[in-house]
Design a protein around this motif. Structure first.
Motif, short mmCIF file in Angstrom:
data_model
loop_
_atom_site.label_atom_id
_atom_site.label_comp_id
_atom_site.label_asym_id
_atom_site.label_seq_id
_atom_site.Cartn_x
_atom_site.Cartn_y
_atom_site.Cartn_z
N SER A 179 105.32 33.85 -55.98
CA SER A 179 104.16 34.74 -55.91
C SER A 179 104.06 35.28 -54.49
O SER A 179 104.33 34.56 -53.53
CB SER A 179 102.87 33.98 -56.25
N VAL A 180 103.67 36.55 -54.37
CA VAL A 180 103.69 37.23 -53.07
C VAL A 180 102.40 38.02 -52.84
O VAL A 180 101.96 38.75 -53.72
CB VAL A 180 104.89 38.21 -52.98
N ASP A 181 101.83 37.86 -51.65
CA ASP A 181 100.75 38.72 -51.16
C ASP A 181 101.30 39.44 -49.94
O ASP A 181 101.75 38.81 -48.98
CB ASP A 181 99.52 37.91 -50.72
N ALA A 182 101.27 40.78 -49.96
CA ALA A 182 101.78 41.59 -48.85
C ALA A 182 100.61 42.28 -48.17
O ALA A 182 99.83 42.97 -48.82
CB ALA A 182 102.77 42.61 -49.37
N TYR A 183 100.47 42.06 -46.86
CA TYR A 183 99.40 42.65 -46.07
C TYR A 183 99.99 43.70 -45.13
O TYR A 183 100.71 43.35 -44.19
CB TYR A 183 98.67 41.58 -45.26
N PHE A 184 99.69 44.96 -45.41
CA PHE A 184 100.21 46.08 -44.64
C PHE A 184 99.25 46.44 -43.50
O PHE A 184 98.06 46.15 -43.58
CB PHE A 184 100.40 47.29 -45.55
N PRO A 185 99.78 47.11 -42.47
CA PRO A 185 98.89 47.53 -41.37
C PRO A 185 97.73 48.37 -41.88
O PRO A 185 97.88 49.18 -42.79
CB PRO A 185 99.81 48.37 -40.47
N ARG A 186 96.58 48.13 -41.30
CA ARG A 186 95.37 48.87 -41.69
C ARG A 186 95.43 50.27 -41.08
O ARG A 186 95.56 50.41 -39.86
CB ARG A 186 94.15 48.12 -41.18
N PRO A 187 95.35 51.33 -41.89
CA PRO A 187 95.40 52.68 -41.33
C PRO A 187 94.11 53.01 -40.58
O PRO A 187 93.07 52.40 -40.80
CB PRO A 187 95.57 53.57 -42.57
N ASP A 188 94.19 53.99 -39.70
CA ASP A 188 93.01 54.41 -38.94
C ASP A 188 91.96 55.05 -39.85
O ASP A 188 90.77 54.89 -39.62
CB ASP A 188 93.40 55.40 -37.85
N ARG A 189 92.42 55.78 -40.85
CA ARG A 189 91.49 56.45 -41.77
C ARG A 189 91.42 55.69 -43.09
O ARG A 189 92.41 55.13 -43.55
CB ARG A 189 91.96 57.88 -42.03
N ARG A 190 90.27 55.70 -43.70
CA ARG A 190 90.05 55.04 -44.98
C ARG A 190 90.90 55.72 -46.05
O ARG A 190 90.86 56.93 -46.23
CB ARG A 190 88.57 55.12 -45.34
N PRO A 191 91.71 54.94 -46.79
CA PRO A 191 92.54 55.53 -47.84
C PRO A 191 91.71 56.07 -48.99
O PRO A 191 90.61 55.55 -49.28
CB PRO A 191 93.41 54.35 -48.32
N ALA A 192 92.23 57.06 -49.66
CA ALA A 192 91.57 57.61 -50.85
C ALA A 192 91.45 56.48 -51.87
O ALA A 192 92.35 55.66 -52.04
CB ALA A 192 92.39 58.76 -51.42
N GLY A 193 90.35 56.44 -52.56
CA GLY A 193 90.14 55.42 -53.58
C GLY A 193 89.49 54.14 -53.09
O GLY A 193 89.18 53.26 -53.87
N VAL A 194 89.33 54.01 -51.77
CA VAL A 194 88.67 52.83 -51.20
C VAL A 194 87.27 53.26 -50.79
O VAL A 194 87.10 54.17 -49.97
CB VAL A 194 89.44 52.27 -49.99
N GLY A 195 86.27 52.61 -51.34
CA GLY A 195 84.88 52.94 -51.04
C GLY A 195 84.55 52.70 -49.57
O GLY A 195 85.04 51.76 -48.95
N LYS A 196 83.69 53.57 -49.04
CA LYS A 196 83.30 53.46 -47.63
C LYS A 196 82.64 52.11 -47.33
O LYS A 196 82.92 51.49 -46.31
CB LYS A 196 82.36 54.61 -47.25
N SER A 197 81.77 51.65 -48.22
CA SER A 197 81.07 50.39 -47.97
C SER A 197 82.05 49.21 -47.94
O SER A 197 81.89 48.29 -47.14
CB SER A 197 79.99 50.15 -49.02
#
Length: 143
Positions: free
Chosen positions: A58-76
Motif C-alpha cells: 500500500s502506498v501514500d504519495a505526498y507531492f509538493p504543495r503548489p503555491d496556488r490552490r488546485p482546481a477542485g480543492v475547496g478554499k476552506s
C-alpha cells in the motif's frame, strides 16, 4: 510481519520506456536514479531485511504543495494547511509501479512473489511538510 516506512523523496511515477536511436529501449536516467535512491533508503530503514512470500503493498504519495490552490480543492480545506487529496496526474497505478519496481530492484521483494495492491493514495503535502512516500508491506500468508 508488517513494515511501514516513510521515504523523504518526491514521489515519481513510472515513466514510459524510451526508444534509442539504435532501436533499443531504456528508462529515463532521472527515473533510474530515483529508484536507486529510493531502494537505498528503504534498505537502510529495513536493516537490509528482505521479504519472502506473498505480500500486500500500500502506498501514500505526498507531492509538493503548489503555491496556488488546485482546481477542485475547496478554499476552506486548502486554507487549513493540512494535506489534501491530489486528484490530478500522475495516475495511481504508475505511482504503485515505481515503488514496486524500486523495491524489486533493491531485492527487497522478488519478482516471483505475489504482490497484492492494498491502496494507492495521492496527496499534496500540508504546510511545513516535506514531499514523501509512505508505504506498508504486509505479509498476507500462504495463498
Amino acid at each position: 510481519m508488517d513494515e511501514v516506512l516513510i521515504i523523504p523523496l518526491v514521489p515519481m511515477a513510472w515513466p514510459r520506456p524510451r526508444r534509442s536511436a539504435h532501436g533499443g529501449v531504456f528508462m529515463p536516467q532521472e527515473y533510474t536514479d530515483w529508484k536507486r535512491r529510493f531502494g537505498s533508503i528503504v534498505l537502510v530503514g529495513l536493516g537490509l531485511r528482505r521479504f519472502s512470500g506473498p505480500i500486500r503493498l500500500s502506498v501514500d504519495a505526498y507531492f509538493p504543495r503548489p503555491d496556488r490552490r488546485p482546481a477542485g480543492v475547496g478554499k476552506s480545506i486548502w486554507d487549513t494547511g493540512l494535506p489534501v487529496k491530489r486528484w490530478a496526474r500522475p495516475d495511481a497505478d504508475n505511482i504503485f509501479k515505481s515503488v514496486a519496481d524500486a523495491l524489486q530492484d533493491a531485492r527487497i521483494i522478488e519478482n516471483d512473489y505475489y504482490v497484492e495492491i492494498g491502496f494507492v493514495r495521492r496527496f499534496y503535502c500540508g504546510l511545513e511538510e516535506i514531499p514523501r512516500i509512505e508505504f506498508c508491506i504486509e505479509s498476507i500468508g500462504a495463498l
